[in-house]
Scaffold this motif. Structure first.
Motif, PDB file in Angstrom:
ATOM      1  N   ASP A  56     -49.240 -15.569  -5.598  1.00  0.00           N
ATOM      2  CA  ASP A  56     -49.962 -16.708  -5.685  1.00  0.00           C
ATOM      3  C   ASP A  56     -50.183 -16.881  -7.303  1.00  0.00           C
ATOM      4  OD1 ASP A  56     -50.817 -19.052  -4.859  1.00  0.00           O
ATOM      5  OD2 ASP A  56     -52.549 -18.255  -3.754  1.00  0.00           O
ATOM      6  N   HIS A  57     -50.764 -18.172  -7.365  1.00  0.00           N
ATOM      7  CA  HIS A  57     -51.304 -18.387  -8.721  1.00  0.00           C
ATOM      8  C   HIS A  57     -52.665 -19.290  -8.579  1.00  0.00           C
ATOM      9  CE1 HIS A  57     -50.045 -22.546  -8.323  1.00  0.00           C
ATOM     10  NE2 HIS A  57     -49.043 -21.978  -7.644  1.00  0.00           N
ATOM     11  N   ASP A  58     -53.639 -18.960  -9.508  1.00  0.00           N
ATOM     12  CA  ASP A  58     -54.850 -19.603  -9.526  1.00  0.00           C
ATOM     13  C   ASP A  58     -55.251 -20.109 -10.865  1.00  0.00           C
ATOM     14  OD1 ASP A  58     -55.697 -19.160  -6.717  1.00  0.00           O
ATOM     15  OD2 ASP A  58     -55.747 -16.934  -7.251  1.00  0.00           O
ATOM     16  N   PHE A  59     -55.820 -21.388 -10.924  1.00  0.00           N
ATOM     17  CA  PHE A  59     -56.090 -21.875 -12.069  1.00  0.00           C
ATOM     18  C   PHE A  59     -57.490 -21.284 -12.702  1.00  0.00           C
ATOM     19  CE2 PHE A  59     -59.118 -24.949 -14.137  1.00  0.00           C
ATOM     20  CZ  PHE A  59     -58.687 -25.117 -15.461  1.00  0.00           C
ATOM     21  N   LEU A  60     -57.675 -20.959 -13.825  1.00  0.00           N
ATOM     22  CA  LEU A  60     -59.032 -20.173 -14.334  1.00  0.00           C
ATOM     23  C   LEU A  60     -59.703 -21.305 -15.161  1.00  0.00           C
ATOM     24  CD1 LEU A  60     -57.581 -16.706 -15.219  1.00  0.00           C
ATOM     25  CD2 LEU A  60     -58.801 -17.115 -13.108  1.00  0.00           C
ATOM     26  N   GLU A  61     -59.050 -21.852 -16.219  1.00  0.00           N
ATOM     27  CA  GLU A  61     -59.743 -22.383 -17.128  1.00  0.00           C
ATOM     28  C   GLU A  61     -58.905 -23.259 -18.275  1.00  0.00           C
ATOM     29  OE1 GLU A  61     -61.741 -20.025 -20.290  1.00  0.00           O
ATOM     30  OE2 GLU A  61     -60.297 -18.407 -19.693  1.00  0.00           O
ATOM     31  N   ILE A  62     -59.499 -23.978 -19.072  1.00  0.00           N
ATOM     32  CA  ILE A  62     -58.914 -24.763 -20.077  1.00  0.00           C
ATOM     33  C   ILE A  62     -59.634 -24.338 -21.345  1.00  0.00           C
ATOM     34  CG2 ILE A  62     -58.725 -26.942 -21.210  1.00  0.00           C
ATOM     35  CD1 ILE A  62     -59.056 -28.398 -18.325  1.00  0.00           C
ATOM     36  N   ARG A  63     -58.441 -24.065 -22.048  1.00  0.00           N
ATOM     37  CA  ARG A  63     -58.880 -23.403 -23.757  1.00  0.00           C
ATOM     38  C   ARG A  63     -58.486 -24.457 -24.670  1.00  0.00           C
ATOM     39  NH1 ARG A  63     -57.402 -17.272 -22.985  1.00  0.00           N
ATOM     40  NH2 ARG A  63     -58.309 -16.948 -21.116  1.00  0.00           N
ATOM     41  N   ASP A  64     -59.340 -25.041 -25.457  1.00  0.00           N
ATOM     42  CA  ASP A  64     -59.203 -25.929 -26.618  1.00  0.00           C
ATOM     43  C   ASP A  64     -58.271 -25.352 -27.717  1.00  0.00           C
ATOM     44  OD1 ASP A  64     -60.345 -28.098 -25.378  1.00  0.00           O
ATOM     45  OD2 ASP A  64     -62.380 -27.637 -25.846  1.00  0.00           O
TER      46      ASP A  64
END
Length: 112
Positions: free
Chosen positions: A33-41
Motif C-alpha cells: 500500500d501507500h499512505d500520504f504523510l505530509e507536504i514539504r515546502d
C-alpha cells in the motif's frame, strides 16, 4: 517501507517539473500500500527556464533526504544524473498520484 517525494501542483496529479516544484508531497510506500504523510515546502531549483540554482537544488535534496525516490512529471538529464549520484531513484511519469503509486505497489518497485 520507502518514502517517496512527489512533485504535484494540485495534490492529485504527478504534474510538476522537478526544478519548478514549490513543494513535495511525501508518501510512505511498501509492498502492499501507500499512505500520504505530509507536504514539504521547497524553493524551486529553476528560477528561470533551463537555469539551475545549485544552492536551491541542494536545499531541495536536503529537504527530501529521507526519501528513497522522487516522482516527477519532468526532469532534465543533468538534474536526474545529479540526483541519482546522490543516491535517489528518479521516476518521470504523469498521471493521478494514487494510480501511479498503485502501479508501483503492484509492480513491487519499492518491495524490500
Amino acid at each position: 517501507m520507502s518514502k517517496v517525494a512527489i512533485a504535484s501542483t494540485d495534490g492529485v496529479n504527478v504534474n510538476e517539473h522537478f526544478g519548478r516544484a514549490a513543494f513535495f508531497r511525501i508518501y510512505e510506500v511498501d509492498e502492499k500500500d501507500h499512505d500520504f504523510l505530509e507536504i514539504r515546502d521547497a524553493v524551486a531549483a529553476c528560477q528561470q527556464k533551463r537555469v539551475h540554482n545549485q544552492t536551491n537544488f541542494d536545499l531541495t535534496l536536503n529537504l527530501i533526504s529521507d526519501c528513497d525516490a522522487i516522482i516527477v512529471s519532468r526532469i532534465g538529464e543533468g538534474a536526474a544524473a545529479y540526483i541519482i549520484r546522490k543516491g535517489f531513484r528518479v521516476f518521470e511519469v504523469c498521471g493521478k498520484i494514487d494510480a501511479v503509486l498503485d502501479k508501483f505497489v503492484l509492480d513491487k518497485v519499492f518491495a524490500a
